[in-house]
Design an enzyme around this catalytic site. Structure first.
Site, PDB file in Angstrom:
ATOM      1  N   CYS A 117       0.816  -1.221   0.000  1.00 44.68           N
ATOM      2  CA  CYS A 117       0.000   0.000   0.000  1.00 44.68           C
ATOM      3  C   CYS A 117       0.849   1.271   0.000  1.00 44.68           C
ATOM      4  CB  CYS A 117      -0.953  -0.014   1.189  1.00 44.68           C
ATOM      5  SG  CYS A 117      -2.018  -1.465   1.177  1.00 44.68           S
ATOM      6  N   HIS A 260      -3.242   6.926   2.210  1.00 42.79           N
ATOM      7  CA  HIS A 260      -3.668   5.624   1.681  1.00 42.79           C
ATOM      8  C   HIS A 260      -5.048   5.305   2.273  1.00 42.79           C
ATOM      9  CE1 HIS A 260      -4.142   1.490   0.896  1.00 42.79           C
ATOM     10  NE2 HIS A 260      -3.840   1.095   2.110  1.00 42.79           N
ATOM     11  N   ASN A 290     -10.116  -0.538   0.286  1.00 42.74           N
ATOM     12  CA  ASN A 290      -8.667  -0.376   0.227  1.00 42.74           C
ATOM     13  C   ASN A 290      -8.159  -0.978  -1.087  1.00 42.74           C
ATOM     14  OD1 ASN A 290      -5.904  -0.772   0.481  1.00 42.74           O
ATOM     15  ND2 ASN A 290      -5.988  -1.387   2.629  1.00 42.74           N
TER      16      ASN A 290
HETATM   17  N1  COA Z   1     -18.030  -8.493  10.661  1.00 42.38           N
HETATM   18  C1  COA Z   1     -18.498  -8.679  11.898  1.00 42.38           C
HETATM   19  N2  COA Z   1     -17.710  -8.915  12.960  1.00 42.38           N
HETATM   20  C2  COA Z   1     -16.378  -8.953  12.736  1.00 42.38           C
HETATM   21  C3  COA Z   1     -15.816  -8.779  11.448  1.00 42.38           C
HETATM   22  C4  COA Z   1     -16.691  -8.546  10.396  1.00 42.38           C
HETATM   23  N3  COA Z   1     -16.270  -8.362   9.143  1.00 42.38           N
HETATM   24  N4  COA Z   1     -14.483  -8.883  11.549  1.00 42.38           N
HETATM   25  C5  COA Z   1     -14.193  -9.113  12.835  1.00 42.38           C
HETATM   26  N5  COA Z   1     -15.342  -9.162  13.549  1.00 42.38           N
HETATM   27  C6  COA Z   1     -15.515  -9.386  14.981  1.00 42.38           C
HETATM   28  C7  COA Z   1     -14.323 -10.068  15.600  1.00 42.38           C
HETATM   29  O1  COA Z   1     -14.425 -11.468  15.463  1.00 42.38           O
HETATM   30  C8  COA Z   1     -14.452  -9.624  17.038  1.00 42.38           C
HETATM   31  O2  COA Z   1     -15.419 -10.413  17.675  1.00 42.38           O
HETATM   32  P1  COA Z   1     -15.206 -10.885  19.189  1.00 42.38           P
HETATM   33  O3  COA Z   1     -15.141  -9.614  19.988  1.00 42.38           O
HETATM   34  O4  COA Z   1     -16.415 -11.695  19.438  1.00 42.38           O
HETATM   35  O5  COA Z   1     -13.921 -11.640  19.183  1.00 42.38           O
HETATM   36  C9  COA Z   1     -15.013  -8.210  16.925  1.00 42.38           C
HETATM   37  O6  COA Z   1     -15.619  -8.126  15.623  1.00 42.38           O
HETATM   38  C10 COA Z   1     -13.974  -7.149  17.062  1.00 42.38           C
HETATM   39  O7  COA Z   1     -12.917  -7.478  16.189  1.00 42.38           O
HETATM   40  P2  COA Z   1     -11.631  -6.610  16.134  1.00 42.38           P
HETATM   41  O8  COA Z   1     -10.637  -7.270  15.240  1.00 42.38           O
HETATM   42  O9  COA Z   1     -11.216  -6.260  17.538  1.00 42.38           O
HETATM   43  O10 COA Z   1     -12.186  -5.297  15.441  1.00 42.38           O
HETATM   44  P3  COA Z   1     -11.474  -3.922  15.262  1.00 42.38           P
HETATM   45  O11 COA Z   1     -12.235  -2.879  15.956  1.00 42.38           O
HETATM   46  O12 COA Z   1      -9.991  -3.992  15.517  1.00 42.38           O
HETATM   47  O13 COA Z   1     -11.674  -3.671  13.707  1.00 42.38           O
HETATM   48  C11 COA Z   1     -10.473  -3.780  11.640  1.00 42.38           C
HETATM   49  C12 COA Z   1     -11.102  -4.572  12.780  1.00 42.38           C
HETATM   50  C13 COA Z   1      -9.830  -4.755  10.676  1.00 42.38           C
HETATM   51  C14 COA Z   1     -11.548  -3.000  10.920  1.00 42.38           C
HETATM   52  C15 COA Z   1      -9.410  -2.794  12.226  1.00 42.38           C
HETATM   53  O14 COA Z   1      -8.576  -3.472  13.135  1.00 42.38           O
HETATM   54  C16 COA Z   1      -8.594  -2.157  11.173  1.00 42.38           C
HETATM   55  O15 COA Z   1      -9.074  -1.408  10.352  1.00 42.38           O
HETATM   56  N6  COA Z   1      -7.279  -2.392  11.172  1.00 42.38           N
HETATM   57  C17 COA Z   1      -6.423  -1.870  10.133  1.00 42.38           C
HETATM   58  C18 COA Z   1      -6.509  -2.792   8.937  1.00 42.38           C
HETATM   59  C19 COA Z   1      -5.957  -2.161   7.685  1.00 42.38           C
HETATM   60  O16 COA Z   1      -6.219  -1.017   7.382  1.00 42.38           O
HETATM   61  N7  COA Z   1      -5.192  -2.949   6.926  1.00 42.38           N
HETATM   62  C20 COA Z   1      -4.630  -2.548   5.704  1.00 42.38           C
HETATM   63  C21 COA Z   1      -3.517  -1.580   5.939  1.00 42.38           C
HETATM   64  S1  COA Z   1      -2.742  -1.179   4.470  1.00 42.38           S
END
Ligand code: COA
Length: 335
Positions: A117, A260, A290
């Protein structure tokens, strides 16, 4: 043409291309256990574009490049170099040469850059170095990715985030330099936080004990979302601040911030940490998700098409992602 004279560079034109197929959060919720509400509130994404079976990354890159060439009123034969930033090429030996052939840039050298990215930022900085040394005058930089081909569509942690697309920009030599500064970083110790690894564990792979060969294959994208989130909101503001300081600029001087397009919460947090008002933050991720190396040039091109960039505007562009890599380029708009 070679010269030892240092010269400047400016962004002459941009282009972008997105596939026609749009997948909404509602549609995704029929494939994995998720909801529009969860995806929208956690990421800001409402839909993403995916390539069709008959389309390739080269088709997207071609279309974005043609737009940039037409806007610049240039023929492809005027290009000296083509840099394609991609982590999802259709050939591991590189796909820039296919683009070179398809647009008919017969005078251009062409190569790929892999920096996930951050790819477009790395490509732009690389291109500017060739111009500063006088080696090349006109360079096409393309950010293109089709991560839909590499996500695990049963993994709700990752498949909701990514979409396909391509963006292009033409950098040209100029007496005055409008690429004001840059800053690049890598932390390979954290590379396992976001990867698309080659593994030798697949049962379908070719093994030959006599020759000692054990072939593998690339698996799907794996990601520690929380760690990547923390990395982005801590390192990107630092990179921007360092770049601004080196140029004796302040955040008040910024006209537009193009990050990004990974997650709206990351975009907002970075802007807030730098006290940059949100109206200066360019965002389109609600429509495309993304798109990896394509996200910054697509956002830049859309802002140009809307007429947002004015002569003299200071534009800060920052990429971040797998590697882990992150970096900033600050340019002044010249039209
Ligand atoms: N739909 C519903 N629930 C989901 C889910 C989805 N698509 N993905 C994860 N969950 C659940 C998880 O299983 C977790 O459940 P639990 O509490 O029962 O274990 C809960 O939602 C919270 O998950 P978590 O991973 O803590 O969520 P988060 O608030 O960290 O959000 C992202 C997840 C991926 C959106 C966030 O971490 C993020 O944006 N990170 C950066 C990723 C990124 O930008 N990557 C590319 C960079 S170039």
């Amino acid at each position: 043409m070679k010269s030892s004279m240092m010269t400047g560079a400016y962004l002459l034109s941009t282009g972008s291309a997105l596939p026609d197929i749009s997948i909404s959060n509602e549609m995704l919720s029929k494939v994995v256990n998720t909801s529009d509400e969860w995806i929208s509130t956690r990421t800001g994404i409402k839909e993403r574009r995916l390539i069709s079976e008959t389309m390739s990354i080269i088709d997207l890159a071609y279309s974005a490049s043609n737009q940039a060439l037409q806007k610049a009123k240039l023929h492809a034969q005027h290009l000296d170099l083509i840099i394609v930033a991609t982590s999802s090429p259709n050939d591991l030996f590189g796909c820039a040469s296919q683009l070179q052939a398809k647009i008919g840039a017969t005078n251009a050298a062409a190569f790929d850059i892999t920096a996930a990215c951050s790819g477009f930022i790395v490509g732009l900085i690389t291109a500017s170095q060739f111009i500063y040394t006088g080696s090349y005058k006109t360079i096409l930089i393309v950010g293109a990715d089709i991560l839909s081909q590499w996500v695990d569509w049963s993994d709700r942690n990752t498949c909701i985030l990514f979409g396909d697309g391509a963006g292009a920009a033409i950098l040209q030599a100029n007496q005055k330099n409008y690429i004001l500064g840059f800053q690049l970083n890598t932390n390979g110790f954290e590379s396992n936080q976001l990867c698309l690894s080659y593994t030798k564990t697949s049962s379908q792979s070719y093994h030959n004990d006599l020759l000692g060969i054990k072939q593998g294959q690339f698996s799907h994208i794996t990601m520690n979302g929380k760690e990547v989130y923390k990395f982005a909101v801590s390192k990107v503001p630092e990179s921007i601040t360092q770049c601004l300081n080196e140029l004796n600029l302040s955040t008040d001087d910024i006209s537009w911030l193009i990050l990004h397009q990974a997650n709206q919460r990351i975009l907002n947090t970075v802007a807030d940490k730098l006290n940059i008002p949100h109206y200066k933050l360019i965002s389109n991720l609600q429509y495309y998700g993304n798109t990896s190396a394509a996200s910054i040039p697509i956002a830049l091109d859309e802002a140009c098409k809307k007429g947002q960039m004015k002569n003299g505007d200071i534009i800060v562009m920052s990429g971040f992602g797998a590697g882990l890599t992150w970096g900033t380029v600050i340019i002044q708009w010249h039209s």
